[in-house]
Design a protein around this motif. Structure first.
Motif, PDB file in Angstrom:
ATOM      1  N   ASP A  44       0.830  -1.203   0.000  1.00 49.24           N
ATOM      2  CA  ASP A  44       0.000   0.000   0.000  1.00 49.24           C
ATOM      3  C   ASP A  44       0.867   1.256   0.000  1.00 49.24           C
ATOM      4  OD1 ASP A  44      -2.234  -1.565   0.001  1.00 49.24           O
ATOM      5  OD2 ASP A  44      -2.714  -1.265   2.126  1.00 49.24           O
ATOM      6  N   VAL A  45       1.909   1.254   0.818  1.00 46.51           N
ATOM      7  CA  VAL A  45       2.806   2.404   0.872  1.00 46.51           C
ATOM      8  C   VAL A  45       3.521   2.580  -0.470  1.00 46.51           C
ATOM      9  CG1 VAL A  45       4.855   3.380   1.990  1.00 46.51           C
ATOM     10  CG2 VAL A  45       3.118   2.215   3.365  1.00 46.51           C
ATOM     11  N   MET A  46       3.937   1.473  -1.086  1.00 48.87           N
ATOM     12  CA  MET A  46       4.623   1.544  -2.377  1.00 48.87           C
ATOM     13  C   MET A  46       3.728   2.167  -3.445  1.00 48.87           C
ATOM     14  SD  MET A  46       6.373  -2.243  -2.160  1.00 48.87           S
ATOM     15  CE  MET A  46       7.055  -2.287  -3.823  1.00 48.87           C
ATOM     16  N   THR A  47       2.487   1.735  -3.493  1.00 46.71           N
ATOM     17  CA  THR A  47       1.578   2.298  -4.493  1.00 46.71           C
ATOM     18  C   THR A  47       1.193   3.736  -4.143  1.00 46.71           C
ATOM     19  OG1 THR A  47      -0.236   1.146  -3.353  1.00 46.71           O
ATOM     20  CG2 THR A  47       0.647   0.117  -5.342  1.00 46.71           C
ATOM     21  N   ASN A  48       1.122   4.056  -2.849  1.00 47.34           N
ATOM     22  CA  ASN A  48       0.881   5.447  -2.462  1.00 47.34           C
ATOM     23  C   ASN A  48       1.977   6.371  -2.959  1.00 47.34           C
ATOM     24  OD1 ASN A  48      -1.532   5.031  -1.126  1.00 47.34           O
ATOM     25  ND2 ASN A  48      -0.585   4.762   0.889  1.00 47.34           N
ATOM     26  N   SER A  49       3.194   5.866  -3.016  1.00 44.11           N
ATOM     27  CA  SER A  49       4.319   6.711  -3.428  1.00 44.11           C
ATOM     28  C   SER A  49       4.251   7.111  -4.896  1.00 44.11           C
ATOM     29  CB  SER A  49       5.642   5.997  -3.141  1.00 44.11           C
ATOM     30  OG  SER A  49       5.876   4.934  -4.061  1.00 44.11           O
ATOM     31  N   ILE A  50       3.579   6.310  -5.711  1.00 44.52           N
ATOM     32  CA  ILE A  50       3.493   6.614  -7.138  1.00 44.52           C
ATOM     33  C   ILE A  50       2.102   7.043  -7.572  1.00 44.52           C
ATOM     34  CG2 ILE A  50       5.381   5.039  -7.732  1.00 44.52           C
ATOM     35  CD1 ILE A  50       3.278   3.035  -8.699  1.00 44.52           C
ATOM     36  N   ALA A  51       1.104   6.935  -6.670  1.00 42.23           N
ATOM     37  CA  ALA A  51      -0.284   7.217  -7.045  1.00 42.23           C
ATOM     38  C   ALA A  51      -0.489   8.596  -7.659  1.00 42.23           C
ATOM     39  CB  ALA A  51      -1.196   7.032  -5.826  1.00 42.23           C
ATOM     40  N   LEU A 178      11.772   4.210  -3.907  1.00 41.52           N
ATOM     41  CA  LEU A 178      11.268   3.843  -2.578  1.00 41.52           C
ATOM     42  C   LEU A 178      12.230   4.305  -1.486  1.00 41.52           C
ATOM     43  CD1 LEU A 178       9.938   0.236  -3.314  1.00 41.52           C
ATOM     44  CD2 LEU A 178       8.600   2.340  -3.014  1.00 41.52           C
ATOM     45  N   ASN A 179      13.521   4.251  -1.765  1.00 42.79           N
ATOM     46  CA  ASN A 179      14.500   4.788  -0.818  1.00 42.79           C
ATOM     47  C   ASN A 179      14.300   6.282  -0.603  1.00 42.79           C
ATOM     48  OD1 ASN A 179      17.156   4.732   0.700  1.00 42.79           O
ATOM     49  ND2 ASN A 179      17.733   6.087  -0.988  1.00 42.79           N
ATOM     50  N   LEU A 180      13.878   6.970  -1.663  1.00 43.01           N
ATOM     51  CA  LEU A 180      13.645   8.412  -1.585  1.00 43.01           C
ATOM     52  C   LEU A 180      12.346   8.749  -0.863  1.00 43.01           C
ATOM     53  CD1 LEU A 180      14.189  11.390  -2.496  1.00 43.01           C
ATOM     54  CD2 LEU A 180      13.063  10.795  -4.667  1.00 43.01           C
ATOM     55  N   LYS A 181      11.296   7.957  -1.094  1.00 43.26           N
ATOM     56  CA  LYS A 181       9.951   8.353  -0.675  1.00 43.26           C
ATOM     57  C   LYS A 181       9.464   7.677   0.607  1.00 43.26           C
ATOM     58  CE  LYS A 181       7.531  10.604  -2.838  1.00 43.26           C
ATOM     59  NZ  LYS A 181       7.291  12.073  -2.812  1.00 43.26           N
ATOM     60  N   THR A 182      10.104   6.622   1.065  1.00 44.69           N
ATOM     61  CA  THR A 182       9.590   5.876   2.208  1.00 44.69           C
ATOM     62  C   THR A 182      10.543   5.969   3.395  1.00 44.69           C
ATOM     63  OG1 THR A 182      10.602   3.780   1.498  1.00 44.69           O
ATOM     64  CG2 THR A 182       8.396   4.278   0.662  1.00 44.69           C
ATOM     65  N   HIS A 255      19.219   9.945   0.278  1.00 42.13           N
ATOM     66  CA  HIS A 255      17.887   9.618  -0.214  1.00 42.13           C
ATOM     67  C   HIS A 255      17.697   9.997  -1.685  1.00 42.13           C
ATOM     68  CE1 HIS A 255      16.147   9.608   4.160  1.00 42.13           C
ATOM     69  NE2 HIS A 255      17.190   8.822   3.992  1.00 42.13           N
ATOM     70  N   LEU A 256      18.061  11.209  -2.052  1.00 39.77           N
ATOM     71  CA  LEU A 256      17.871  11.660  -3.434  1.00 39.77           C
ATOM     72  C   LEU A 256      19.004  11.211  -4.347  1.00 39.77           C
ATOM     73  CD1 LEU A 256      16.294  13.342  -5.510  1.00 39.77           C
ATOM     74  CD2 LEU A 256      17.542  15.362  -4.704  1.00 39.77           C
ATOM     75  N   GLN A 257      20.229  11.192  -3.846  1.00 35.65           N
ATOM     76  CA  GLN A 257      21.394  10.914  -4.684  1.00 35.65           C
ATOM     77  C   GLN A 257      21.319   9.578  -5.418  1.00 35.65           C
ATOM     78  OE1 GLN A 257      25.291  11.806  -2.959  1.00 35.65           O
ATOM     79  NE2 GLN A 257      26.134   9.928  -3.879  1.00 35.65           N
ATOM     80  N   PRO A 258      20.929   8.471  -4.764  1.00 32.51           N
ATOM     81  CA  PRO A 258      20.856   7.200  -5.512  1.00 32.51           C
ATOM     82  C   PRO A 258      19.856   7.243  -6.660  1.00 32.51           C
ATOM     83  CG  PRO A 258      20.876   6.793  -3.159  1.00 32.51           C
ATOM     84  CD  PRO A 258      20.680   8.264  -3.324  1.00 32.51           C
ATOM     85  N   PHE A 323       3.596  16.872  -4.410  1.00 34.15           N
ATOM     86  CA  PHE A 323       3.670  15.594  -3.698  1.00 34.15           C
ATOM     87  C   PHE A 323       5.105  15.225  -3.333  1.00 34.15           C
ATOM     88  CE2 PHE A 323      -0.281  15.386  -6.121  1.00 34.15           C
ATOM     89  CZ  PHE A 323      -1.171  15.030  -5.121  1.00 34.15           C
ATOM     90  N   ARG A 324       5.948  16.228  -3.134  1.00 35.23           N
ATOM     91  CA  ARG A 324       7.327  15.981  -2.735  1.00 35.23           C
ATOM     92  C   ARG A 324       7.363  15.485  -1.278  1.00 35.23           C
ATOM     93  NH1 ARG A 324       6.003  21.160  -2.252  1.00 35.23           N
ATOM     94  NH2 ARG A 324       6.728  22.410  -0.450  1.00 35.23           N
ATOM     95  N   GLY A 325       8.508  14.954  -0.894  1.00 33.90           N
ATOM     96  CA  GLY A 325       8.690  14.525   0.490  1.00 33.90           C
ATOM     97  C   GLY A 325       8.324  13.069   0.701  1.00 33.90           C
TER      98      GLY A 325
END
Length: 334
Positions: A44-51, A178-182, A255-258, A323-325
């Motif tokens: 659910d969290v993964m799909t929330n990150s791209i929704a 996911l590393n960036l958003k979760t 978080h952002l660099q990768p 939807f940043r962060g």
């Protein structure tokens, strides 16, 4: 001084395709990684990150495909018959993926079937994009301005290799996204996956890069002949720099660099294709000039593109800004 309209349009379409790859690649990658996160909450969290952005990313695919048909009709008419099967499978994968994305939220706790559909649609779409790319690189047989090859010419060891490379590359983009958003354990697992996927992708890039120049003498001359060898020599160096940035970012809890480093690997691979292809739009068969529509059509379409592309860039950038962060793990999609 005359304006080279076909080259301008080739650059626009190349940009649209690149924008699709780097934007839709990470959300396809999230779907590819689904089986590695078996818990419903994580998914659910993964799909929330791209929704908020996943469907808008595909705007660039429409622009690239529609632009190719309108601006380079001869290339469209010869490439499409050669790639009917992978393109049809890709579209079916994208359609089924979109349906599964919505239905998994409506199915309640028992969403395993739709989760499997989301993974399958994402994986098939990514694999078929890579196979289509490999088939285009290895060459399309054209006689009398029409496709003269067989139904299964697109399916070769090289195209399968490029298909696997794209799947692994999209999975890397998904893991770094996911590393960036979760946060928490999900982020830690995504980071560990990104390390393994990064190594796998670099190996696949090396194998494809070493194989490609020997497929067509045109590629060999471009990569090792003068003066293009001067520019192509920088590509491996830049790839190495992106690889170092990726590894440093993952090991130092960036978080952002990768994510940016993974995008850099895709951009450089795309640039390598550009060096190999130019000035051909169908390698070894059709140049940009030969495949282009009349100048009057190119000018008419260019006026629309000058208006449309900034609008797409603006709303895409605004969506990502809003939807940043980090994603709130307790926040639902609907």
């Amino acid at each position: 001084m005359s304006i080279d309209l076909p080259t301008i349009w080739a650059a626009i379409i190349a940009f649209a395709v690149l924008a699709y790859v780097v934007l839709d690649g990470f959300d396809l990658g999230v779907g590819i990684l689904f089986p590695l996160f078996p818990h419903r909450h994580d998914r659910d969290v993964m799909t929330n990150s791209i929704a908020p952005v996943w469907d808008g990313n595909e705007t660039w695919l429409v622009l690239g495909g529609g632009g190719l048909m309108a601006v380079f009709p001869l290339a469209y008419a010869t490439v499409l018959p050669a790639l009917y099967m992978p393109i049809i499978l890709m579209l079916l994968g994208l359609i089924f993926r979109g349906v599964a994305f919505e239905f998994r939220w409506r199915s309640g706790p028992d969403s395993r079937l739709w989760d499997a559909g989301f993974w399958l649609g994402s994986s098939v779409a990514a694999m078929m994009q890579g196979i289509a790319l490999g088939a285009l690189v290895q060459g399309i047989k054209i006689e009398n301005r029409s496709y003269a090859g067989g139904w299964w010419d697109w399916l070769t060891p090289f195209s399968i290799l490029t298909g696997v490379a794209v799947v692994v590359g999209y999975a890397l983009l998904g893991a770094t996204w996911l590393n960036l958003k979760t946060t928490g354990e999900l982020q830690h697992r995504a980071r560990r996956m990104a390390m393994a996927l990064g190594v796998a992708l670099l190996v696949l890039i090396a194998v494809v890069s070493l194989w490609t120049p020997f497929i067509n003498h045109l590629y060999f001359e471009r990569w090792f002949g003068w003066p293009t060898a001067f520019f192509s020599a920088f590509v491996p160096l830049l790839v190495a720099m992106c690889a170092v940035a990726l590894w440093h970012g993952l090991t130092q809890d960036k978080h952002l660099q990768p994510f940016l480093a993974a995008l850099g690997l895709f951009v450089l691979s795309y640039a390598g294709l550009g060096i190999s292809f130019y000035p051909y739009i169908v390698p070894g068969a059709l140049t940009i000039e030969e495949a282009a529509a009349p100048d009057s059509s190119l000018i008419f379409l260019l006026v629309g593109a000058v208006v449309l592309i900034p609008i797409i860039l603006a709303y895409t950038g605004y969506a990502y800004w809003v939807f940043r962060g980090k994603i709130d793990p307790e926040e639902g999609y609907h």
